[in-house]
Write a protein that holds these residues in place. Structure first.
Motif, PDB file in Angstrom:
ATOM      1  N   GLU A  55      29.171  22.543   8.951  1.00 26.59           N
ATOM      2  CA  GLU A  55      30.125  21.650   8.268  1.00 26.59           C
ATOM      3  C   GLU A  55      29.822  20.119   8.139  1.00 26.59           C
ATOM      4  N   LEU A  89      32.043  30.262   5.856  1.00 22.55           N
ATOM      5  CA  LEU A  89      31.650  30.189   6.815  1.00 22.55           C
ATOM      6  C   LEU A  89      32.266  31.356   7.738  1.00 22.55           C
ATOM      7  N   VAL A 106      33.960  23.595   1.578  1.00 23.63           N
ATOM      8  CA  VAL A 106      33.600  24.322   2.961  1.00 23.63           C
ATOM      9  C   VAL A 106      34.898  25.161   3.324  1.00 23.63           C
ATOM     10  N   ALA A 147      29.459  26.917  13.028  1.00 23.99           N
ATOM     11  CA  ALA A 147      30.432  26.489  11.927  1.00 23.99           C
ATOM     12  C   ALA A 147      30.771  24.619  11.831  1.00 23.99           C
ATOM     13  N   LYS A 148      30.710  24.207  13.118  1.00 24.14           N
ATOM     14  CA  LYS A 148      30.818  22.734  13.085  1.00 24.14           C
ATOM     15  C   LYS A 148      29.492  22.102  12.775  1.00 24.14           C
ATOM     16  N   GLU A 196      32.170  29.197  16.358  1.00 19.39           N
ATOM     17  CA  GLU A 196      32.936  27.981  16.021  1.00 19.39           C
ATOM     18  C   GLU A 196      31.774  26.778  16.100  1.00 19.39           C
ATOM     19  N   ARG A 205      36.410  27.253   6.165  1.00 20.29           N
ATOM     20  CA  ARG A 205      35.956  27.460   7.595  1.00 20.29           C
ATOM     21  C   ARG A 205      36.242  28.598   8.177  1.00 20.29           C
TER      22      ARG A 205
END
Length: 319
Positions: free
Chosen positions: A268, A256, A278, A264-265, A261, A280
């Motif tokens: 995920e 990612l 994953v 990415a969440k 942010e 991050r």
């Protein structure tokens, strides 16, 4: 004929106008480059037929880039899965040779990439050249790691019993890679090279704002002995392409690096459905710094094999 007559004739000839052919000059039109996706070793346009404008740091038009769709993302995964068996089964030495060949090809097209990186990131020519040189060196660096990483993170394990216990790294599979948004070329190489150096195949989502260096990289990969499908390059809206990749059941891992942010969440959570690995987003101050082995080990699985040695005798060995 007298000298006087000759002089008169010469004067008459000199007075006659000389006829010249009129040459029309036309202004030559430049041939604009048509950027395309790179999927399965070929260069298709997006199946949606969409494009979007790419501009430089001064908001001047550079090119139209393909706007990849969910269907393009699925096609790229199919190509990556098809290529995985042969690429992961190739010798580490052979993979290293191919990565080094990529560096050779980039060196030959250095001026092109300097220009594209300068336009994409608003850099001076000297700073863009430093970025391109670092990217070429990064390919060489990872080429040298292909046949060494197994010795660093693998080995034999001490066990209490009559067994050999050996651990060795194996590639995870198909990895979706969201390229960094700001570092259009050096950052891109820094996240793609470690994935394929260790035997994985990749579906790469190029920087949304500056996709041209990534799309041009596909042209180098196509002529550098890298099998088709090992790296697939998509351009377009990062969130639009990343969502189906994160949820895809045949994608084994996702990097990612190019997601903010919030995105990415979301990705995920989608990746958890089939237990994807994953990686991050991690802040990188300087992509030219020595990267270490973290991005290689992030997409490796450890296989441990137990092999009986036979009954232990008084000497501690059956052999």
């Amino acid at each position: 004929m007298s000298d006087k007559s000759e002089k008169v004739e010469k004067v008459e000839k000199a007075d006659k106008p000389v006829k010249t052919e009129k040459v029309e000059k036309f202004e030559r039109l430049s041939v604009f480059k048509t950027y395309k996706l790179y999927v399965g070793g070929k260069f298709p346009r997006s199946e949606s037929g969409r494009v979007y404008e790419v501009t430089d740091s001064k908001d001047d038009w550079l090119a139209n880039a393909p706007l990849a769709s969910r269907k393009d993302a699925r096609d790229a995964v199919v190509a990556a899965r098809k290529a995985f068996g042969a690429w992961s089964g190739a010798t580490a030495y052979n993979r290293g040779q191919i990565l080094y060949r990529v560096a050779e090809m980039l060196e030959g097209r250095r001026d092109q990439y300097v220009r594209e990186v300068a336009d994409a990131e608003g850099l001076s020519k000297s700073k863009a050249a430093a970025q391109v040189d670092a990217a070429i060196d990064r390919w060489v660096w990872y080429a040298g790691w292909t046949d060494k990483i197994a010795q660093v993170i693998g080995g034999s394990n001490p066990v209490a019993g009559p067994y050999f216990n050996l651990s060795s790294p194996e590639p995870t599979g198909v990895v979706a890679v969201l390229a960094p948004q700001e570092s259009s070329f050096l950052g891109l190489v820094s996240v793609v090279a470690p994935v394929i150096a260790t035997g994985n195949t990749a579906v790469v989502v190029a920087s949304e704002k500056a996709p041209l260096p990534a799309l041009s990289l596909g042209e180098v990969l196509a002529t550098s002995d890298l099998p088709g499908g090992v790296v697939n390059v998509l351009s377009g809206r990062t969130a639009e392409i990343a969502a189906p990749l994160a949820a895809h059941q045949d994608v084994n891992a996702i990097d990612l690096a190019g997601a903010d942010e919030a995105l990415a969440k979301e990705l995920e959570i989608a990746a958890a459905d089939n237990l994807k690995r994953v990686l991050r987003p991690q802040p990188v101050d300087d992509w030219s710094a020595t990267p270490g082995t973290d991005r290689m080990t992030a997409f490796l699985e450890t296989k441990t094999v137990w092999h009986p040695t036979g009954s232990l005798g008084a000497s501690g060995s059956a052999y």
